[in-house]
Design an enzyme around this catalytic site. Structure first.
Site, mmCIF file in Angstrom:
data_model
loop_
_atom_site.group_PDB
_atom_site.id
_atom_site.type_symbol
_atom_site.label_atom_id
_atom_site.label_comp_id
_atom_site.label_asym_id
_atom_site.label_seq_id
_atom_site.Cartn_x
_atom_site.Cartn_y
_atom_site.Cartn_z
ATOM 1 N N ASP A 8 0.820 -1.218 0.000
ATOM 2 C CA ASP A 8 0.000 0.000 0.000
ATOM 3 C C ASP A 8 0.854 1.269 0.000
ATOM 4 O O ASP A 8 1.663 1.484 0.906
ATOM 5 C CB ASP A 8 -0.904 0.026 1.231
ATOM 6 C CG ASP A 8 -1.809 -1.180 1.324
ATOM 7 O OD1 ASP A 8 -3.033 -0.994 1.344
ATOM 8 O OD2 ASP A 8 -1.303 -2.316 1.393
ATOM 9 N N GLU A 37 -4.600 2.479 -3.209
ATOM 10 C CA GLU A 37 -5.841 3.009 -2.640
ATOM 11 C C GLU A 37 -5.610 4.061 -1.552
ATOM 12 O O GLU A 37 -6.540 4.764 -1.165
ATOM 13 C CB GLU A 37 -6.691 1.871 -2.086
ATOM 14 C CG GLU A 37 -6.067 1.182 -0.894
ATOM 15 C CD GLU A 37 -7.111 0.689 0.106
ATOM 16 O OE1 GLU A 37 -8.296 0.658 -0.245
ATOM 17 O OE2 GLU A 37 -6.723 0.365 1.230
ATOM 18 N N ASN A 38 -4.380 4.187 -1.046
ATOM 19 C CA ASN A 38 -4.060 5.204 -0.032
ATOM 20 C C ASN A 38 -3.129 6.279 -0.575
ATOM 21 O O ASN A 38 -2.547 7.055 0.190
ATOM 22 C CB ASN A 38 -3.399 4.553 1.187
ATOM 23 C CG ASN A 38 -4.235 3.478 1.834
ATOM 24 O OD1 ASN A 38 -3.797 2.337 1.962
ATOM 25 N ND2 ASN A 38 -5.439 3.824 2.244
ATOM 26 N N ASN A 65 -10.668 -1.118 0.160
ATOM 27 C CA ASN A 65 -11.816 -0.442 0.757
ATOM 28 C C ASN A 65 -11.761 1.079 0.630
ATOM 29 O O ASN A 65 -12.778 1.758 0.811
ATOM 30 C CB ASN A 65 -11.961 -0.823 2.233
ATOM 31 C CG ASN A 65 -10.716 -0.519 3.044
ATOM 32 O OD1 ASN A 65 -9.617 -0.975 2.703
ATOM 33 N ND2 ASN A 65 -10.863 0.230 4.113
ATOM 34 N N HIS A 66 -10.590 1.647 0.296
ATOM 35 C CA HIS A 66 -10.490 3.106 0.117
ATOM 36 C C HIS A 66 -10.479 3.519 -1.361
ATOM 37 O O HIS A 66 -10.268 4.698 -1.672
ATOM 38 C CB HIS A 66 -9.231 3.641 0.791
ATOM 39 C CG HIS A 66 -9.281 3.592 2.290
ATOM 40 N ND1 HIS A 66 -10.164 4.347 3.025
ATOM 41 C CD2 HIS A 66 -8.560 2.860 3.189
ATOM 42 C CE1 HIS A 66 -9.987 4.101 4.315
ATOM 43 N NE2 HIS A 66 -9.020 3.207 4.440
ATOM 44 N N HIS A 170 -3.445 -4.163 2.907
ATOM 45 C CA HIS A 170 -4.405 -3.501 3.790
ATOM 46 C C HIS A 170 -3.882 -3.241 5.196
ATOM 47 O O HIS A 170 -4.119 -2.166 5.751
ATOM 48 C CB HIS A 170 -5.727 -4.269 3.897
ATOM 49 C CG HIS A 170 -6.730 -3.621 4.810
ATOM 50 N ND1 HIS A 170 -7.298 -2.397 4.543
ATOM 51 C CD2 HIS A 170 -7.245 -4.020 6.005
ATOM 52 C CE1 HIS A 170 -8.143 -2.075 5.530
ATOM 53 N NE2 HIS A 170 -8.120 -3.038 6.427
ATOM 54 N N HIS A 172 -0.774 -2.950 6.226
ATOM 55 C CA HIS A 172 0.370 -2.036 6.144
ATOM 56 C C HIS A 172 1.603 -2.487 6.927
ATOM 57 O O HIS A 172 2.573 -1.728 7.023
ATOM 58 C CB HIS A 172 -0.019 -0.630 6.604
ATOM 59 C CG HIS A 172 -0.979 0.074 5.717
ATOM 60 N ND1 HIS A 172 -1.099 1.456 5.670
ATOM 61 C CD2 HIS A 172 -1.886 -0.397 4.815
ATOM 62 C CE1 HIS A 172 -2.035 1.794 4.804
ATOM 63 N NE2 HIS A 172 -2.523 0.681 4.274
#
Length: 266
Positions: A8, A37-38, A65-66, A170, A172
């Protein structure tokens, strides 16, 4: 074929670490897959940042999810090699898998999201079955975006022998269980993250501490000028003649901030 799987990417520090690492090693990599996604301030993805990641040498950007935190993504998600979890309901914008050709081989990249402590989506195990059955490929690589280690591990064994590589994202935090499963699938529970090293999963430590101490909502922020940033991931080599992975290694690379604001490897 040499493939890089990147954890991520969290905000500007994560993007910088990724850029630095690909400047050093990009020429050695035939396919680079990164979870983005982050990438925009820790939450979501913008078109400008998407273009930047691709310009660094990333070939496929996976999500979780982000993925939809920045609403502008609905305007451009179909124009780039961006994935959102394939087990979102039918009709959700974007795509959950993509086939890319690398050195004459078809590589199917699949993005799935777990359901334990996460959103209640379609069954990722069954969605994987459907995607693999309907798409011919020489390699199958799966980003399983999930909270629970047990769910990730269970999926690894479920896909063993059918997927070339299964890796978790997810949480991290890089795990130490990188290995080949009994039927030959490369597996790791979590790749880790790219971002500020002295942080709580990429965010300012004080805010993370405050949330757990006071049990109150806190607005998380990515550190602006961290002294140390890191890149986490896995690199593996695949032999098309043997049709198997021949070598692999975990990557944990630190970069230290100089007085002029630039970063140098440690």
């Amino acid at each position: 074929m040499r493939v890089a799987l990147i954890g991520d990417v969290v905000g500007r520090p994560g993007r910088r670490a990724l850029h630095l690492w690909l400047q050093e090693h990009g020429k050695e990599i035939d396919l680079c897959i990164a979870n983005g996604e982050n990438a925009a301030g820790g939450f979501g993805l913008t078109e400008k940042i998407t273009k930047a990641l691709l310009s660094y040498g990333v070939d496929v950007i996976t999500g979780g999810n982000h993925t939809f935190d920045k609403k502008e993504i609905f305007q451009f998600i179909d124009n780039y090699p961006i994935l959102r979890p394939a087990n979102y309901p039918e009709g959700t914008p974007g795509k959950g898998f993509i086939t890319v050709e690398v050195k004459g081989l078809k590589v199917l990249v699949v993005n799935l999201m777990g359901r334990v402590f996460m959103e209640c989506l379609d069954n990722p195990f069954k969605v994987f079955d459907k995607v693999v059955e309907e798409n011919e490929a020489d390699l199958v690589i799966v980003d399983f975006h999930g909270e629970a280690s047990s769910e990730k591990q269970a999926f690894g064994f479920y896909a063993d022998g059918r997927a070339t590589a299964v890796y978790g994202t997810h949480t991290h935090v890089q795990t130490a269980d990188l290995r080949l499963l009994p039927k030959g699938t490369l597996y790791i529970t979590d790749l880790g993250m790219c971002g500020a090293t002295d942080s709580v999963i990429g965010m300012e430590p004080a805010e993370g501490v405050e949330r757990f101490v006071k049990q109150l909502p806190v607005r998380f922020k990515v550190p602006e000028k961290p002294k140390l940033i890191q890149l986490c991931g896995v690199v593996f080599e695949y032999d098309p003649q043997l049709k198997q992975i021949t070598s692999f290694e975990r990557i944990y690379k630190l970069y230290e901030r100089r007085e002029d604001g630039s970063y140098t490897g440690r």
